[in-house]
Design a protein around this motif. Structure first.
Motif, PDB file in Angstrom:
ATOM      1  N   THR A 232       0.902  -1.125   0.080  1.00  0.00           N
ATOM      2  CA  THR A 232       0.080  -0.146   0.078  1.00  0.00           C
ATOM      3  C   THR A 232       0.984   1.288  -0.020  1.00  0.00           C
ATOM      4  O   THR A 232       1.786   1.451   0.832  1.00  0.00           O
ATOM      5  CB  THR A 232      -0.834   0.046   1.274  1.00  0.00           C
ATOM      6  OG1 THR A 232      -1.554  -1.357   1.342  1.00  0.00           O
ATOM      7  CG2 THR A 232      -1.954   1.224   1.283  1.00  0.00           C
ATOM      8  N   ARG A 233       0.743   2.070  -0.963  1.00  0.00           N
ATOM      9  CA  ARG A 233       1.475   3.504  -0.839  1.00  0.00           C
ATOM     10  C   ARG A 233       0.659   4.293  -1.860  1.00  0.00           C
ATOM     11  O   ARG A 233      -0.105   4.198  -2.513  1.00  0.00           O
ATOM     12  CB  ARG A 233       2.947   2.899  -1.655  1.00  0.00           C
ATOM     13  CG  ARG A 233       2.913   2.476  -3.208  1.00  0.00           C
ATOM     14  CD  ARG A 233       4.323   2.209  -3.819  1.00  0.00           C
ATOM     15  NE  ARG A 233       5.318   1.405  -3.069  1.00  0.00           N
ATOM     16  CZ  ARG A 233       5.844   0.488  -3.397  1.00  0.00           C
ATOM     17  NH1 ARG A 233       5.563   0.069  -4.818  1.00  0.00           N
ATOM     18  NH2 ARG A 233       6.678  -0.096  -2.943  1.00  0.00           N
ATOM     19  N   GLY A 234       1.219   5.750  -1.801  1.00  0.00           N
ATOM     20  CA  GLY A 234       0.644   6.753  -2.566  1.00  0.00           C
ATOM     21  C   GLY A 234       0.891   6.467  -3.968  1.00  0.00           C
ATOM     22  O   GLY A 234       1.829   5.867  -4.517  1.00  0.00           O
ATOM     23  N   GLU A 235       0.195   7.128  -4.886  1.00  0.00           N
ATOM     24  CA  GLU A 235       0.031   6.911  -6.221  1.00  0.00           C
ATOM     25  C   GLU A 235       1.030   7.477  -6.955  1.00  0.00           C
ATOM     26  O   GLU A 235       1.303   7.414  -8.032  1.00  0.00           O
ATOM     27  CB  GLU A 235      -1.443   7.359  -6.817  1.00  0.00           C
ATOM     28  CG  GLU A 235      -1.673   8.704  -6.770  1.00  0.00           C
ATOM     29  CD  GLU A 235      -3.276   8.831  -7.214  1.00  0.00           C
ATOM     30  OE1 GLU A 235      -3.824   8.090  -7.597  1.00  0.00           O
ATOM     31  OE2 GLU A 235      -3.757  10.237  -6.917  1.00  0.00           O
ATOM     32  N   ASP A 236       1.888   8.428  -6.132  1.00  0.00           N
ATOM     33  CA  ASP A 236       3.132   9.039  -6.423  1.00  0.00           C
ATOM     34  C   ASP A 236       4.235   7.898  -6.923  1.00  0.00           C
ATOM     35  O   ASP A 236       5.058   8.172  -7.462  1.00  0.00           O
ATOM     36  CB  ASP A 236       3.566   9.974  -5.763  1.00  0.00           C
ATOM     37  CG  ASP A 236       3.819   9.721  -4.430  1.00  0.00           C
ATOM     38  OD1 ASP A 236       3.048   8.654  -3.644  1.00  0.00           O
ATOM     39  OD2 ASP A 236       4.773  10.133  -3.635  1.00  0.00           O
ATOM     40  N   LEU A 237       4.072   6.716  -6.297  1.00  0.00           N
ATOM     41  CA  LEU A 237       5.161   5.890  -6.524  1.00  0.00           C
ATOM     42  C   LEU A 237       4.684   4.620  -7.383  1.00  0.00           C
ATOM     43  O   LEU A 237       5.137   3.596  -7.599  1.00  0.00           O
ATOM     44  CB  LEU A 237       5.148   5.126  -4.981  1.00  0.00           C
ATOM     45  CG  LEU A 237       6.191   6.077  -4.042  1.00  0.00           C
ATOM     46  CD1 LEU A 237       6.056   5.398  -2.952  1.00  0.00           C
ATOM     47  CD2 LEU A 237       7.553   6.174  -4.555  1.00  0.00           C
ATOM     48  N   PHE A 238       3.456   5.191  -8.102  1.00  0.00           N
ATOM     49  CA  PHE A 238       2.968   3.969  -9.232  1.00  0.00           C
ATOM     50  C   PHE A 238       4.102   3.757 -10.357  1.00  0.00           C
ATOM     51  O   PHE A 238       4.200   2.542 -10.615  1.00  0.00           O
ATOM     52  CB  PHE A 238       1.827   4.857  -9.726  1.00  0.00           C
ATOM     53  CG  PHE A 238       1.053   3.617 -10.575  1.00  0.00           C
ATOM     54  CD1 PHE A 238      -0.064   2.860 -10.124  1.00  0.00           C
ATOM     55  CD2 PHE A 238       1.345   3.196 -12.050  1.00  0.00           C
ATOM     56  CE1 PHE A 238      -0.895   2.061 -10.888  1.00  0.00           C
ATOM     57  CE2 PHE A 238       0.344   2.530 -12.596  1.00  0.00           C
ATOM     58  CZ  PHE A 238      -0.306   1.755 -12.173  1.00  0.00           C
ATOM     59  N   ASP A 239       4.909   4.614 -10.872  1.00  0.00           N
ATOM     60  CA  ASP A 239       5.951   4.481 -11.806  1.00  0.00           C
ATOM     61  C   ASP A 239       7.066   3.351 -11.168  1.00  0.00           C
ATOM     62  O   ASP A 239       7.773   2.709 -11.691  1.00  0.00           O
ATOM     63  CB  ASP A 239       6.554   5.579 -12.502  1.00  0.00           C
ATOM     64  CG  ASP A 239       5.432   6.487 -13.157  1.00  0.00           C
ATOM     65  OD1 ASP A 239       4.452   5.563 -13.821  1.00  0.00           O
ATOM     66  OD2 ASP A 239       5.491   7.561 -13.338  1.00  0.00           O
ATOM     67  N   ALA A 240       7.412   3.876  -9.765  1.00  0.00           N
ATOM     68  CA  ALA A 240       8.360   3.208  -9.265  1.00  0.00           C
ATOM     69  C   ALA A 240       7.910   1.597  -8.902  1.00  0.00           C
ATOM     70  O   ALA A 240       8.514   0.815  -8.913  1.00  0.00           O
ATOM     71  CB  ALA A 240       8.628   3.525  -7.901  1.00  0.00           C
ATOM     72  N   THR A 241       6.746   1.448  -8.857  1.00  0.00           N
ATOM     73  CA  THR A 241       6.233   0.130  -8.642  1.00  0.00           C
ATOM     74  C   THR A 241       6.385  -0.950  -9.919  1.00  0.00           C
ATOM     75  O   THR A 241       6.784  -2.027  -9.961  1.00  0.00           O
ATOM     76  CB  THR A 241       4.400   0.222  -8.482  1.00  0.00           C
ATOM     77  OG1 THR A 241       4.270   0.750  -7.037  1.00  0.00           O
ATOM     78  CG2 THR A 241       3.944  -1.346  -8.533  1.00  0.00           C
ATOM     79  N   ALA A 242       6.393  -0.362 -11.137  1.00  0.00           N
ATOM     80  CA  ALA A 242       6.925  -0.912 -12.288  1.00  0.00           C
ATOM     81  C   ALA A 242       8.133  -1.572 -11.969  1.00  0.00           C
ATOM     82  O   ALA A 242       8.536  -2.988 -12.467  1.00  0.00           O
ATOM     83  CB  ALA A 242       6.738  -0.037 -13.680  1.00  0.00           C
ATOM     84  N   ILE A 243       9.161  -0.596 -11.538  1.00  0.00           N
ATOM     85  CA  ILE A 243      10.533  -1.287 -11.616  1.00  0.00           C
ATOM     86  C   ILE A 243      10.595  -2.404 -10.410  1.00  0.00           C
ATOM     87  O   ILE A 243      11.267  -3.271 -10.562  1.00  0.00           O
ATOM     88  CB  ILE A 243      11.390  -0.020 -10.809  1.00  0.00           C
ATOM     89  CG1 ILE A 243      11.372   1.023 -11.898  1.00  0.00           C
ATOM     90  CG2 ILE A 243      12.793  -0.553 -10.420  1.00  0.00           C
ATOM     91  CD1 ILE A 243      11.981   2.340 -11.233  1.00  0.00           C
ATOM     92  N   HIS A 244       9.531  -2.091  -9.493  1.00  0.00           N
ATOM     93  CA  HIS A 244       9.634  -3.219  -8.370  1.00  0.00           C
ATOM     94  C   HIS A 244       9.057  -4.605  -8.677  1.00  0.00           C
ATOM     95  O   HIS A 244       9.658  -5.702  -8.204  1.00  0.00           O
ATOM     96  CB  HIS A 244       8.924  -2.722  -7.037  1.00  0.00           C
ATOM     97  CG  HIS A 244       9.348  -1.476  -6.406  1.00  0.00           C
ATOM     98  ND1 HIS A 244       8.535  -0.520  -5.657  1.00  0.00           N
ATOM     99  CD2 HIS A 244      10.497  -0.776  -6.862  1.00  0.00           C
ATOM    100  CE1 HIS A 244       9.336   0.521  -5.285  1.00  0.00           C
ATOM    101  NE2 HIS A 244      10.564   0.345  -6.150  1.00  0.00           N
ATOM    102  N   VAL A 245       8.130  -4.455  -9.727  1.00  0.00           N
ATOM    103  CA  VAL A 245       7.368  -5.711 -10.205  1.00  0.00           C
ATOM    104  C   VAL A 245       8.614  -6.361 -10.981  1.00  0.00           C
ATOM    105  O   VAL A 245       8.993  -7.651 -10.990  1.00  0.00           O
ATOM    106  CB  VAL A 245       6.263  -5.601 -11.135  1.00  0.00           C
ATOM    107  CG1 VAL A 245       5.907  -6.739 -11.751  1.00  0.00           C
ATOM    108  CG2 VAL A 245       5.263  -4.707 -10.330  1.00  0.00           C
ATOM    109  N   ALA A 246       9.446  -5.740 -11.718  1.00  0.00           N
ATOM    110  CA  ALA A 246      10.585  -6.369 -12.632  1.00  0.00           C
ATOM    111  C   ALA A 246      11.456  -6.917 -11.657  1.00  0.00           C
ATOM    112  O   ALA A 246      12.194  -8.146 -11.761  1.00  0.00           O
ATOM    113  CB  ALA A 246      11.116  -5.314 -13.383  1.00  0.00           C
TER     114      ALA A 246
END
Ligand code: GLU
Length: 272
Positions: free
Chosen positions: A204-218
């Motif tokens: 659970t995190r703020g939507e400002d980190l949505f793009d960082a999430t793509a990195i994390h999934v990789a």
């Protein structure tokens, strides 16, 4: 929503209304709620900020499992992850300074630099130089050859299944830093290794980190770790629509507390 959730603050400033919202959302979405202190940034860490985190969260009525994970004690786990990525041939050392990167990107043939989640996309200067020291970067094109497109399920503001194309990660994210020279890890690497270690089922995190999430999934995929669900929530903004920042002391929870606000007042202020 059954599962394990967490709140992972960095003790580099006071918790404000946005943090309260994030912690309350995370706690409400898990039947186990964990806390993690993200204290890898030793230059900005202060013990009093950490003490204030525990104090503010307890005051809000939150309870979390113990022991609390602290990133400053997790260097071995980050090192293991780096060894694995290196053994796959996906990392290289980089000695570029910010100035070097700016200079490389301002060469006339480069055009306007693409800005990714961590700033300008790294131009690849050190990719084939075989340095033995420096920051460690992920060779994104090689990583994507291995993975292809990556996917995750979002349960928050952009609910649904998201596919991040290999092309997007290569051109719009690039060779991210996995380990800074000074701290031996990075936000991206630590957060992935630790969410897996804590068996978090929904991040659970703020939507400002949505793009960082793509990195994390990789990174989850490259490290052979289960990819959790992600819940990006709205950001709490000030009256001008600007999102709250750490330095926004005016909205620090401690300030509201000193003025006599109750935990219920805070919930109301953030729309809960
Ligand atoms: N530690 C990060 C912060 O304070 C957030 C962790 C995360 O959810 O990725 O903003």
């Amino acid at each position: 929503m059954a599962g394990v959730t967490r709140f992972a603050p960095s003790p580099t400033g006071p918790l404000h209304l946005g943090h309260a919202y994030s912690a309350l959302i995370a706690a409400s979405r898990g039947d186990r709620f964990l806390l993690r202190i993200e204290d890898i940034d030793t230059a900005r860490y202060k013990p009093e900020w950490e003490a204030a985190i525990f104090d503010d969260l307890s005051w809000l009525g939150l309870r979390w499992e113990r022991p609390v994970m602290r990133q400053s004690e997790r260097q071995d786990a980050y090192e293991q992850a780096l060894i694995r990525l290196d053994s796959l041939g996906l990392t290289y050392h980089c000695t570029c300074t910010r100035g070097d990167i700016r200079a490389a990107l301002s060469a006339p043939q480069e055009g306007a630099p693409v800005i990714g989640p961590d700033g300008p996309i790294y131009p690849g200067t050190c990719r084939a130089l075989g340095h033995k020291t420096g920051a460690v970067r992920l060779h994104m094109a090689k990583a994507m050859e291995r993975l292809g497109d990556v996917r995750f399920i979002e349960t928050g503001t952009r609910a649904g299944a998201h596919i991040i194309s290999a092309e997007h990660l290569i051109t719009q994210v690039g060779d991210i830093v996995l380990a800074r020279k000074d701290i031996g890890t990075s936000y991206h690497l630590s957060v992935v290794v630790d969410d897996a270690a804590q068996e978090i089922t929904e991040v659970t995190r703020g939507e400002d980190l949505f793009d960082a999430t793509a990195i994390h999934v990789a990174l989850f995929r490259l490290l052979n770790l289960p990819v959790p669900l992600f819940h990006h929530h709205k950001l709490i903004r000030d009256e001008n629509g600007k999102r709250l920042a750490k330095r926004d002391d005016a909205r620090a929870l401690s300030r509201y507390r000193a003025e006599g606000a109750t935990p219920d007042d805070i919930r109301r202020m953030v729309g809960l």
